[in-house]
Enzyme design. Structure first.
Site, PDB file in Angstrom:
ATOM      1  N   ASP A  20       0.876  -1.161   0.000  1.00  0.00           N
ATOM      2  CA  ASP A  20       0.000   0.000   0.000  1.00  0.00           C
ATOM      3  C   ASP A  20       0.925   1.226   0.000  1.00  0.00           C
ATOM      4  O   ASP A  20       2.104   1.137   0.354  1.00  0.00           O
ATOM      5  CB  ASP A  20      -0.888  -0.022   1.245  1.00  0.00           C
ATOM      6  CG  ASP A  20      -1.816   1.171   1.319  1.00  0.00           C
ATOM      7  OD1 ASP A  20      -2.366   1.561   0.276  1.00  0.00           O
ATOM      8  OD2 ASP A  20      -1.988   1.720   2.419  1.00  0.00           O
ATOM      9  N   ASP A  22      -0.155   4.980   0.926  1.00  0.00           N
ATOM     10  CA  ASP A  22      -0.420   5.968   1.968  1.00  0.00           C
ATOM     11  C   ASP A  22      -0.292   5.341   3.350  1.00  0.00           C
ATOM     12  O   ASP A  22      -1.032   4.430   3.702  1.00  0.00           O
ATOM     13  CB  ASP A  22      -1.814   6.558   1.799  1.00  0.00           C
ATOM     14  CG  ASP A  22      -2.004   7.217   0.438  1.00  0.00           C
ATOM     15  OD1 ASP A  22      -1.007   7.623  -0.162  1.00  0.00           O
ATOM     16  OD2 ASP A  22      -3.161   7.310  -0.021  1.00  0.00           O
TER      17      ASP A  22
END
Length: 249
Positions: A20, A22
């Site tokens: 991922d 963020d």
């Protein structure tokens, strides 16, 4: 791998890594939360709302989830609605506008432990991908100087084009593995959101590492993390210390 713990984990045991973005590679979660907070300031928005209703979800899903928590119903609108507050799409587009204003103003730099991890993977020849719900993944990677560090980027733009279900569905991660050319059973997922670790578990990946940036160890474990660390620096051996002295961005 059910008994795998952080102290027994080795990146070199796997064929690929899906990150991922963020909150895992860059602290963009802070920018996102700032933008969401400004967007929903009239609704007594709190940091807990971000973790419960927004973190890890595609943007419009986050709008819907937050509004539902306040008992607010708005028309869906259209994806090309002008930024505003009259429809779900208008709110989502306003949030994106706010995010980009903050990114342009303040810039972004990767977490030192994440930068060191990418250096380690690059040296070992282990391919890496970004799998993010955000439609801003590419500009964030550009701003952080990481555009050339990932072999594949599956973001909100790709997901929308292909009609992929968002996290906690595993669709984005499965596509990321396919485009890297690695089998999920030989692949690591790295996530900081409960919806993201749930996606890793649902996709039957070899390992789903939770990075606790505020969701909580217990929450990440309950949603499917194999184990949880406070930072990816925790998984670096003494030969690969994280570097906190990089040039300010």
């Amino acid at each position: 791998m059910g008994d795998l713990t952080a102290d027994r984990f080795e990146w070199s045991d796997y064929d690929g890594v899906l990150f991922d973005l963020d909150g895992v590679i860059t602290p963009t979660a802070e920018i996102h939360e700032h933008a969401w907070g400004e967007l929903f300031s009239a609704y007594d928005y709190t940091a807990a709302d971000y973790l419960e209703h927004i973190d890890g979800r595609p943007r419009y899903d986050g709008v819907r989830s937050f509004l539902a928590s306040r008992g607010v119903e708005l028309p869906e609108g259209d994806l090309d609605d002008a930024p505003g507050d009259g429809t779900v799409c208008a709110l989502g587009n306003r949030k994106n506008e706010l995010f980009n204003e903050i990114l342009d103003r303040d810039g972004i730099a990767p977490y030192p432990g994440s930068q060191a991890t990418l250096d380690l993977l690059g040296s070992a020849g282990i391919p890496a991908a970004i799998v993010s719900s955000s439609k801003n993944a590419v500009p964030v990677l550009d701003a952080a100087g990481l555009a050339d560090r990932f072999d594949v980027v599956i973001d909100g733009v790709v997901a929308a084009d292909l009609g992929l279900a968002g996290k906690p569905a595993p669709d984005g991660y499965l596509l990321g593995a396919a485009r890297l050319g690695v089998d999920p059973s030989r692949t690591v997922v790295v996530e900081d959101a409960s919806s993201g670790v749930a996606a890793g578990k649902a996709g039957s990946f070899a390992v789903t590492i939770g990075v606790d940036r505020g969701a909580g160890h217990d929450t990440l474990l309950a949603h499917g993390a194999t184990f949880v660390v406070d930072d990816l620096a925790d998984l670096l051996g003494s030969d690969h210390p994280s570097d906190d002295t990089r040039e300010e961005r």
